[in-house]
Design a protein around this motif. Structure first.
Motif, PDB file in Angstrom:
ATOM      1  N   TRP A 105       1.203  -0.980   0.050  1.00 36.10           N
ATOM      2  CA  TRP A 105      -0.148  -0.665   0.275  1.00 36.10           C
ATOM      3  C   TRP A 105       0.976   1.500  -0.487  1.00 36.10           C
ATOM      4  N   TYR A 106       1.563   1.144   1.634  1.00 40.45           N
ATOM      5  CA  TYR A 106       2.416   2.919   1.815  1.00 40.45           C
ATOM      6  C   TYR A 106       3.512   2.710  -0.071  1.00 40.45           C
ATOM      7  N   ASP A 107       4.196   1.883  -0.334  1.00 37.70           N
ATOM      8  CA  ASP A 107       5.744   1.894  -1.567  1.00 37.70           C
ATOM      9  C   ASP A 107       4.534   2.531  -3.538  1.00 37.70           C
ATOM     10  N   ASP A 108       3.384   1.541  -3.344  1.00 36.71           N
ATOM     11  CA  ASP A 108       3.268   1.322  -4.046  1.00 36.71           C
ATOM     12  C   ASP A 108       1.788   2.318  -4.670  1.00 36.71           C
ATOM     13  N   ILE A 109       0.577   1.988  -4.175  1.00 42.26           N
ATOM     14  CA  ILE A 109      -0.732   1.939  -4.103  1.00 42.26           C
ATOM     15  C   ILE A 109      -0.922   2.880  -3.587  1.00 42.26           C
ATOM     16  N   GLN A 110      -0.151   3.409  -2.365  1.00 40.32           N
ATOM     17  CA  GLN A 110      -1.023   4.979  -1.948  1.00 40.32           C
ATOM     18  C   GLN A 110      -0.959   5.842  -2.826  1.00 40.32           C
ATOM     19  N   PRO A 111       0.559   5.859  -3.609  1.00 38.28           N
ATOM     20  CA  PRO A 111       0.139   7.237  -4.554  1.00 38.28           C
ATOM     21  C   PRO A 111      -0.805   7.364  -5.424  1.00 38.28           C
ATOM     22  N   LEU A 112      -1.128   6.375  -5.949  1.00 41.25           N
ATOM     23  CA  LEU A 112      -1.842   6.641  -7.548  1.00 41.25           C
ATOM     24  C   LEU A 112      -3.287   6.449  -6.768  1.00 41.25           C
ATOM     25  N   PHE A 113      -3.774   5.707  -5.495  1.00 41.78           N
ATOM     26  CA  PHE A 113      -5.085   6.011  -5.074  1.00 41.78           C
ATOM     27  C   PHE A 113      -5.561   6.951  -4.400  1.00 41.78           C
ATOM     28  N   THR A 114      -4.330   7.304  -4.029  1.00 42.86           N
ATOM     29  CA  THR A 114      -5.264   9.147  -3.369  1.00 42.86           C
ATOM     30  C   THR A 114      -5.686  10.198  -4.429  1.00 42.86           C
ATOM     31  N   GLN A 115      -4.708   9.752  -5.528  1.00 38.57           N
ATOM     32  CA  GLN A 115      -4.489  10.935  -6.709  1.00 38.57           C
ATOM     33  C   GLN A 115      -6.027  10.461  -6.813  1.00 38.57           C
ATOM     34  N   TYR A 116      -6.305  10.189  -7.137  1.00 43.03           N
ATOM     35  CA  TYR A 116      -7.466   9.271  -7.530  1.00 43.03           C
ATOM     36  C   TYR A 116      -8.848   9.330  -7.091  1.00 43.03           C
ATOM     37  N   GLY A 117      -8.378   9.916  -5.326  1.00 43.99           N
ATOM     38  CA  GLY A 117      -9.124  10.190  -4.258  1.00 43.99           C
ATOM     39  C   GLY A 117      -9.300  11.560  -4.450  1.00 43.99           C
ATOM     40  N   ASN A 118      -8.552  12.383  -4.999  1.00 41.31           N
ATOM     41  CA  ASN A 118      -8.695  13.758  -4.481  1.00 41.31           C
ATOM     42  C   ASN A 118      -9.491  13.981  -5.604  1.00 41.31           C
ATOM     43  N   LEU A 119      -9.324  14.166  -6.784  1.00 41.40           N
ATOM     44  CA  LEU A 119      -9.370  14.329  -8.440  1.00 41.40           C
ATOM     45  C   LEU A 119     -10.873  13.622  -8.881  1.00 41.40           C
ATOM     46  N   TYR A 120     -11.712  12.361  -7.281  1.00 42.25           N
ATOM     47  CA  TYR A 120     -12.806  12.171  -7.705  1.00 42.25           C
ATOM     48  C   TYR A 120     -13.905  12.307  -6.196  1.00 42.25           C
ATOM     49  N   PRO A 121     -13.987  12.814  -5.459  1.00 41.97           N
ATOM     50  CA  PRO A 121     -14.680  13.122  -4.593  1.00 41.97           C
ATOM     51  C   PRO A 121     -15.979  12.145  -4.619  1.00 41.97           C
ATOM     52  N   ILE A 122     -16.549  11.897  -5.390  1.00 45.06           N
ATOM     53  CA  ILE A 122     -17.419  10.908  -5.256  1.00 45.06           C
ATOM     54  C   ILE A 122     -17.294  10.099  -5.223  1.00 45.06           C
ATOM     55  N   VAL A 160     -18.772   5.739  -2.168  1.00 44.92           N
ATOM     56  CA  VAL A 160     -18.243   4.252  -2.550  1.00 44.92           C
ATOM     57  C   VAL A 160     -16.840   4.008  -1.589  1.00 44.92           C
ATOM     58  N   VAL A 161     -15.759   4.323  -1.892  1.00 50.60           N
ATOM     59  CA  VAL A 161     -14.649   4.132  -1.441  1.00 50.60           C
ATOM     60  C   VAL A 161     -13.778   5.520  -1.101  1.00 50.60           C
ATOM     61  N   ASP A 162     -13.211   5.576   0.323  1.00 53.20           N
ATOM     62  CA  ASP A 162     -11.861   6.655   0.131  1.00 53.20           C
ATOM     63  C   ASP A 162     -10.956   6.166  -0.506  1.00 53.20           C
ATOM     64  N   LEU A 163     -10.672   6.342  -1.586  1.00 56.93           N
ATOM     65  CA  LEU A 163      -9.009   5.004  -2.584  1.00 56.93           C
ATOM     66  C   LEU A 163      -8.037   5.694  -1.754  1.00 56.93           C
ATOM     67  N   ARG A 164      -8.536   6.971  -0.435  1.00 55.21           N
ATOM     68  CA  ARG A 164      -7.137   7.547   0.300  1.00 55.21           C
ATOM     69  C   ARG A 164      -6.769   6.592   1.486  1.00 55.21           C
ATOM     70  N   SER A 165      -7.329   6.230   1.977  1.00 54.56           N
ATOM     71  CA  SER A 165      -7.527   5.279   2.665  1.00 54.56           C
ATOM     72  C   SER A 165      -7.375   4.199   2.556  1.00 54.56           C
ATOM     73  N   TYR A 166      -6.539   3.051   3.436  1.00 60.53           N
ATOM     74  CA  TYR A 166      -6.201   2.162   3.431  1.00 60.53           C
ATOM     75  C   TYR A 166      -7.810   1.435   3.878  1.00 60.53           C
ATOM     76  N   ASP A 167      -8.541   1.191   5.209  1.00 64.30           N
ATOM     77  CA  ASP A 167      -9.195   1.084   6.270  1.00 64.30           C
ATOM     78  C   ASP A 167     -10.468   0.593   5.205  1.00 64.30           C
ATOM     79  N   SER A 168     -10.253   1.681   4.408  1.00 62.48           N
ATOM     80  CA  SER A 168     -11.587   1.651   3.308  1.00 62.48           C
ATOM     81  C   SER A 168     -11.582   1.025   2.097  1.00 62.48           C
ATOM     82  N   VAL A 169     -10.989   1.545   1.646  1.00 65.52           N
ATOM     83  CA  VAL A 169     -10.325   0.981   0.250  1.00 65.52           C
ATOM     84  C   VAL A 169     -10.582  -1.620   0.936  1.00 65.52           C
ATOM     85  N   ILE A 170      -9.992  -1.704   1.968  1.00 63.29           N
ATOM     86  CA  ILE A 170      -9.795  -3.301   2.084  1.00 63.29           C
ATOM     87  C   ILE A 170     -10.649  -3.799   2.315  1.00 63.29           C
TER      88      ILE A 170
END
Length: 653
Positions: A513-530, A535-545
Motif C-alpha cells: 500500500w505505502y510504496d505502490d498503491i497509496q500514491p496512485l489511489f490518493t491522486q484519484y481520491g483527490n480528483l474524484y471525491p464522489i 463508494v470508497v475513500d481511495l486515500r484510506s487503506y482501511d476504506s479500500v480493504i
C-alpha cells in the motif's frame, strides 16, 4: 456509405455530460500541494467537483428520416418515427473522458450503448458506440453568458455489435439493416447549448441532434470521405470563424444525381435554447471554375450554378433532419457539369444581384484527414494512423503526406490563472512533448490508389519516463498535411493527432500500500471525491480493504467498459497490473500488503524536470463561468501563442 446515405434516420433530444472538473487543472494532480478546498464547488474553477463522468442521451427520439428519395417526417410515414433512442438498461451509461488535463480538446465517449425502442419499449436495434472524440468545436452560440455553453461540436463514429429485432415492421429499419455492411452503422450527432451553470435546471445537460445511416466496408469511421467545406478563420480565435458559419461535409452521388450536405454544426444559434440566428436567405451553389485562392468577396450570379436553398428557418426542420439536406440534381445539368472539379459554396444573396461567399469547399477540393486522431499507448505498444486524401470527394492517389510534431491546442494548466486557496506552494505547470524520442513515426507517407495511407505509431520500450513529475505519462501532438497542397490552403486547426504515452511501470513481486498503491489511489481520491464520499475513500487503506472485490473487478475491466476504473482511462497497463497484483497478494492476515510508511516523497511527488516547466500560466481574462473548461483552454492557448510560447495548429504539419 455513411450517415449521409439513405436509408437513414434522424433523432433529437437532450444529452447529459456530468463531467468531473477537479482534474481540469493539471496542478491538482500533485498530491503534496492538494488541499481539500479544491473539492468544493467553484474552488479553483471546479464547477462540478462531484461529477460522475456520465455521458448519456435523455428524452431522445427519432424525429425524421429518408428512404427511397422520400423525406420521412411523422409516424404515418414510417413506424420508426417517434421511437425512443436510449442508452443501456442493463449496465452503466457511457463516460465522457478527456485525454489529459493538458489536452481537453478531444473529449471522448467510452462505453456507450444505444438502443432504439418501439412503443412497447422493446429494443428493435442495439449497438455499441465506438469510442471517439468530438471534433469541429466552435463558438456557435451568439448570446448569453460567455462560458462553455456557447461552444458546440459534433461526434461521428460507428455502432458496433449491432443486434436487430427479428421482426421489423418499419420499412426504414428493414432497408437500413439490408444496406449496411460489416455489422456496423454510421452515426453522427451534434451537441450544443450545454449548461454548466449550477443555478439553471438543465445543469450538465445540452441539446443533441443526429443521424444514423449505413456503413460501407472500407470507408472511414469518423468522417465522410466526400466534399469538405472549410470555414474561413477570423484571426481572433480558431473557434470563431470569420463569417459566423462553421465547417460542413457532404457527398455527391456517383452519377451526379444528388448532393447530400450536413449543416448540422454549421449555422449559428441565438442562445442555448433558441433557434438559428437569422442570416437571411442561404443557398448552396457550385462555382463555375476552380479558383487558385480562397474566395473572400462577392461573386456575380453568372459565376455560380445554384443548387438549392437551405430551409433553416422552417419550423422543426433542424429537429426533423439534424441539419442534413438532400438536393436533387437530376434536372440541374449546369451544376452537374461543374461539381466534379469546382468547389461547393454556401452563399448569401445580396441586393446587388451578387452572392456573398460565406463558406467554400477546401481549396482545389483537396482534403486530408486522419480517421482516428486520439491514441493511448503503453511503452513498446504500436498502433497505426490511417489517413484518407481526397480531391473533390474522390480518392487522391499518390499524394504525399508530411507529418511532424506539433503542440496543437495542448499544454498549459487547463485551469485558471492562479490556484486558490494559496495555503501552500502549488505545483508547477509541466511542459509537453518531451522527451521527443518516446514516440516515433515516419515523417512522410504516400497514399495508395484508394487515397489511403497508413503510418505506424510506436511508443518506445522505455516510455517517456516521468517528465511531468507529479502526473504520469506524456502528451505528444502530430500535425499532418498534404505535401503539395495549394498555397494559401485553409485547414481545420483541430485536425491533428493527440497521443498520450504512458510511463513505464514494472509491477513489483509483492506491491504494498505505502510504496505502490497509496500514491496512485490518493491522486484519484483527490480528483474524484464522489468516489470517496459515496463508494470508497481511495486515500484510506482501511476504506479500500472493504471494497476489494469491487476494485478488483473495476481495474480488470477492458478500457471500453463503462465501469472501467479509473474513468479517465489515464492509468498505464503497468500501474493497473500493479494494483491487481496488490489486490491478489494477501499478507498473513488475508488482506493486501500494507508495508511501511515511506521516509521520502513517493514517485507521485517527483518534481517536474526544471527544463520542462512553464513557470506560470499566461494570464487570461476569464468570466466566472469560463474557468476550468474548454473556453479557458482555448484562451490559455491564445495567450501562450501571443507570448511566443506555443504555435498555431497547422503552422508546421
Amino acid at each position: 456509405m455513411s450517415y449521409l446515405d439513405a436509408p437513414r434516420l434522424h433523432f433529437s433530444g437532450w444529452f447529459q455530460a456530468d463531467v468531473s472538473t477537479i482534474n481540469n487543472d493539471v496542478r491538482t494532480f500533485q498530491n503534496d500541494s492538494f488541499v481539500p478546498e479544491y473539492q468544493q464547488y467553484n474552488q479553483n474553477g471546479s464547477w462540478n467537483p462531484e461529477g460522475t463522468g456520465i455521458f448519456r442521451f435523455l428524452d431522445c427520439a427519432v424525429t425524421g428520416g429518408a428512404l427511397a428519395g422520400k423525406a420521412l417526417r411523422g409516424a404515418g410515414d414510417d413506424p420508426a418515427i417517434g421511437m425512443l433512442l436510449e442508452n443501456a438498461d442493463q449496465r452503466a451509461p457511457g463516460k465522457l473522458v478527456d485525454l489529459d488535463p493538458q489536452q481537453q480538446m478531444v473529449s471522448q465517449i467510452w462505453g456507450m450503448q444505444l438502443r432504439l425502442l418501439d412503443a412497447a419499449r422493446k429494443a428493435v436495434l442495439q449497438g455499441e458506440f465506438k469510442p471517439v472524440a468530438f471534433c469541429n468545436l466552435w463558438q456557435r452560440q451568439k448570446s448569453g453568458v460567455p462560458m462553455d455553453q456557447k461552444l458546440a461540436a459534433n461526434y461521428q463514429s460507428v455502432l458496433e455489435d449491432i443486434a436487430w429485432d427479428a421482426a421489423l415492421d418499419s420499412p426504414l429499419l428493414r432497408a437500413l439493416r439490408e444496406a449496411t455492411e460489416d455489422g456496423l452503422l454510421s452515426i453522427a450527432f451534434n451537441v450544443y447549448g450545454y449548461g454548466r451553470d449550477a443555478t439553471i435546471p438543465r445543469y450538465t445537460m445540452g441539446h443533441v441532434v443526429g443521424s444514423i445511416g449505413p456503413y460501407l466496408r472500407g470507408e472511414p469511421k469518423h468522417f465522410v470521405r466526400g466534399r469538405q467545406m472549410i470555414a474561413m478563420p477570423s484571426g481572433k480565435s480558431p473557434l470563431a470563424p470569420k463569417n459566423g458559419v462553421y465547417d460542413a461535409q457532404g457527398q455527391v452521388a456517383s452519377d451526379l444525381s444528388a448532393l447530400t450536405l450536413d449543416l448540422g454544426n454549421t449555422l449559428p444559434i441565438k442562445s442555448a435554447d433558441s433557434g438559428f440566428e437569422d442570416l437571411g436567405p442561404l443557398v448552396i451553389g457550385v462555382l463555375s471554375f476552380n479558383p487558385p485562392a480562397e474566395l473572400v468577396a462577392d461573386i456575380p450570379a453568372n459565376s455560380v450554378a445554384l443548387i438549392g436553398e437551405v430551409p433553416y428557418q422552417t419550423p422543426d426542420w433542424y429537429a426533423q433532419t439534424a441539419g442534413v439536406i438532400d438536393f436533387d440534381l437530376s434536372a440541374n445539368p449546369r451544376a452537374q457539369s461543374f461539381l466534379p472539379a469546382c468547389p461547393l459554396l454556401l452563399l448569401s444573396p445580396q441586393p446587388s444581384g451578387f452572392y456573398k461567399v460565406l463558406m467554400q469547399e477546401s481549396l482545389d477540393g483537396q482534403y486530408l484527414r486522419a480517421d482516428d486522431f486520439v491514441f493511448r499507448l503503453d511503452p513498446g505498444e504500436r498502433d497505426r494512423l490511417e489517413f484518407y486524401a481526397t480531391r473533390y470527394g474522390q480518392p487522391l492517389a499518390g499524394a504525399g503526406i508530411a507529418l511532424s510534431a506539433t503542440e496543437g491546442f495542448m499544454g498549459g494548466s487547463g485551469g485558471g490563472d492562479t490556484m486558490t486557496p494559496p495555503t501552500r506552494p502549488h505545483a508547477a505547470i509541466p511542459d509537453i512533448g518531451t522527451p521527443t524520442d518516446a514516440i516515433a513515426y515516419a515523417a512522410t507517407a504516400t497514399t495508395d490508389a484508394a487515397g489511403r495511407a497508413q503510418v505506424e505509431l510506436r511508443a518506445s520500450d522505455a516510455g517517456p519516463g516521468r517528465p511531468r513529475g507529479y502526473i504520469a505519462g506524456q502528451l505528444y501532438g502530430i500535425g499532418y498535411q498534404l505535401a503539395a497542397q495549394p498555397s494559401g490552403y485553409v485547414a481545420n486547426p483541430l485536425n491533428y493527432v493527440s497521443v498520450l504515452v504512458y510511463s513505464k511501470t514494472e509491477p513489483p513481486a509483492a506491491p504494498t500500500w505505502y510504496d505502490d498503491i497509496q500514491p496512485l489511489f490518493t491522486q484519484y481520491g483527490n480528483l474524484y471525491p464522489i468516489m470517496s464520499r459515496y463508494v470508497v475513500d481511495l486515500r484510506s487503506y482501511d476504506s479500500v480493504i472493504t471494497r476489494l472485490k469491487a476494485l478488483r473487478l473495476a481495474f480488470s475491466l477492458p478500457r471500453r467498459d463503462p465501469n472501467h476504473m479509473p474513468v479517465t482511462r489515464d492509468l498505464s497497463a503497468g500501474d493497473r497490473a500493479t494494483i491487481l497484483r496488490w489486490l491478489d497478494t494477501p499478507a498473513p492476515d488475508g488482506l493486501p500488503l500494507l508495508g511501511k510508511p515511506p521516509l521520502a516523497p513517493t514517485v507521485a511527488e517527483t518534481p517536474v524536470a526544471a527544463a520542462a516547466v512553464a513557470q506560470e500560466p499566461a494570464p487570461v481574462d476569464l468570466a466566472p463561468l469560463q474557468s476550468a473548461g474548454k473556453s479557458a483552454f482555448v484562451l490559455q492557448y491564445l495567450a501562450r501563442r501571443k507570448a511566443g510560447q506555443g504555435q498555431e495548429p497547422g503552422d508546421t504539419p
